[in-house]
Write an enzyme that holds these catalytic residues in place. Structure first.
Site, PDB file in Angstrom:
ATOM      1  N   ASP A 114      12.064   0.927   7.258  1.00 36.97           N
ATOM      2  CA  ASP A 114      11.657   0.106   5.795  1.00 36.97           C
ATOM      3  C   ASP A 114      12.479  -1.641   5.533  1.00 36.97           C
ATOM      4  OD1 ASP A 114      10.409  -0.792   3.845  1.00 36.97           O
ATOM      5  OD2 ASP A 114      10.492   0.547   2.184  1.00 36.97           O
ATOM      6  N   ASP A 160       7.079  -5.895   7.096  1.00 40.71           N
ATOM      7  CA  ASP A 160       7.902  -5.542   6.918  1.00 40.71           C
ATOM      8  C   ASP A 160       8.424  -3.215   6.472  1.00 40.71           C
ATOM      9  OD1 ASP A 160       7.194  -4.836   4.649  1.00 40.71           O
ATOM     10  OD2 ASP A 160       9.386  -4.660   3.241  1.00 40.71           O
ATOM     11  N   GLU A 161       7.168  -2.698   7.535  1.00 40.79           N
ATOM     12  CA  GLU A 161       7.564  -1.530   7.508  1.00 40.79           C
ATOM     13  C   GLU A 161       6.843  -0.848   8.353  1.00 40.79           C
ATOM     14  OE1 GLU A 161       5.863   1.197   4.390  1.00 40.79           O
ATOM     15  OE2 GLU A 161       5.023  -0.441   3.456  1.00 40.79           O
TER      16      GLU A 161
END
Length: 425
Positions: A16, A112-113
């Site tokens: 993350d 983003d993860e």
């Protein structure tokens, strides 16, 4: 290192990125490092909402989704940057490329993860060593911080990655659940929102531990099948595999935009619909799918929002077709009042190879001319595979593609971005 891995079961990482948009801006402009930074839209265009902010800004109480004026009141020295989605997309592509150096079992969840299954990556080191290596490479190569959770399943890995931010690495085993998770309030549990937590209190469940021991009949009556699912999660049970192909598991592709100013000028509104149609068309082609239902969204000056859709006899993906039908739907729905936002969405998507076009009098002649070419393409695909050749505009996005931005929030995150970011990203 094989002895560091379970003989049965999996080793899952959840990577993350920390305050991703703000961190990318800091990597791009080193003078921003260590300062309170927020990413927000243009106030004049009524996008003055905090999308995300740096940890330095959060110390002043600045939060995601907070109005810009309120954030500036809390932190007068707050540095505001407009979102640069091309920049974020480039960083995201580079980040996932780093992850795929460790395993092909990488499942992007958003820009983003993502999850990684490193069960068979034992030759690269222990799980903690791999996590440390990933964190180091992302920081050194991209100048971006990330937190990583290590666990036997997705739920626990996601929970673990949230525990230490920024730049944390956390291991969460099933035996840790009673001491680490069960004392927490249900609202702190991944997958349980505020409303669900409030509903749980009506049957006497306040903590994750109480949820883990909850009555299944009561939970199913209160929350449906989700009640059973979150009870399993509370007990650390999650059988979902890491699926590299899940990024293509989507049901709709859409795009919307807030107008710079309210307008009732029909030609201006048509131009907006044409621009949206082009974006939606590009994304449909890149996914090799067609829409069988087309919908539009209209938000008026008074914030009243309506949606209208039409089931299609012929699936479509071309911008001209999408624009034309969108205008027709819009004209029937529009009451003449000033418009604040417009959106176009293709629903009930079908794969291009499976799409069935119902020929009519107008399209028959054009399709007949293409028939020899279609037969040739079919023969090539049957012999060499579906990916041997495709129509112009349908190739998949490569790492070097310079693609445009979108505003829809779905798993096609390399072309779309969340309109609302989680607070502790």
């Amino acid at each position: 290192m094989k002895e560091m891995y379970p003989k049965k079961g999996r080793v899952i990482l959840h990577v993350d990125m920390n305050s991703f948009y703000a961190s990318v801006e800091m990597a791009y402009d080193s003078e921003l490092k260590g300062k309170p930074v927020a990413i927000a839209g243009n106030v004049e265009e009524r996008r003055g909402i905090i999308i995300t902010c740096s940890y330095e800004a959060r110390k002043f109480g600045v939060k995601t989704t907070m109005p810009l004026w309120e954030a500036k009141k809390l932190c007068p020295q707050l540095i505001i940057r407009k979102p640069n989605f091309d920049r974020y997309r480039t960083a995201s592509i580079a980040m996932f490329e780093i992850l795929r150096n460790y395993t092909e079992m990488v499942e992007p969840v958003s820009i983003d993860e993502g999850y990684m299954d490193i069960t068979d990556s034992y030759e690269l080191g222990s799980p903690i060593e791999i996590a440390q290596s990933i964190q180091k490479r992302v920081l050194e190569q991209l100048d971006l911080p990330c937190s990583i959770g290590i666990a036997p399943n997705k739920f626990l890995a996601k929970t673990a990655s949230d525990m230490k931010k920024p730049m944390g690495i956390t291991i969460l085993r099933k035996r840790d659940i009673p001491s680490v998770l069960w004392p927490l309030n249900t609202s702190e549990m991944h997958g349980v929102g505020k409303k669900t937590a409030e509903k749980l209190t009506t049957i006497g469940i306040h903590t994750i531990g109480e949820l883990a021991a909850g009555n299944e009949i009561q939970l199913k009556s209160l929350l449906g099948i989700n009640g059973i699912r979150i009870k399993e999660r509370a007990n650390g049970i999650d059988h979902r595999p890491v699926d590299p192909e899940s990024v293509s598991d989507f049901k709709s592709i859409g795009n919307s935009t807030t107008l710079p100013k309210d307008t009732s000028n029909q030609q201006e509104l048509y131009r907006v619909l044409e621009a949206l149609a082009e974006t939606v068309s590009v994304r449909l082609k890149r996914k090799n799918v067609l829409a069988t239902t087309l919908g539009i969204t209209i938000r008026f000056k008074d914030r009243k929002t309506i949606t209208r859709s039409k089931k299609l006899s012929n699936p479509m993906q071309n911008k001209e077709d999408i624009a034309s039908l969108s205008k027709q739907i819009f004209l029937k729905a529009w009451n003449g009042n000033p418009v604040r936002l417009l959106g176009i969405t293709g629903y009930d998507l079908v794969e291009q190879d499976l799409a069935f076009k119902q020929l009519d009098l107008f399209s028959f002649e054009k399709d007949a001319k293409k028939e020899p070419l279609m037969k040739t393409l079919t023969t090539l695909r049957d012999k060499y595979g579906k990916s041997i050749i495709g129509n112009a505009g349908t190739r998949k996005v490569s790492n070097t593609d310079n693609v445009g931005t979108g505003t829809s929030f779905n798993k096609d995150f390399l072309r779309s971005f969340p309109q609302k970011k989680k607070e502790d990203d």
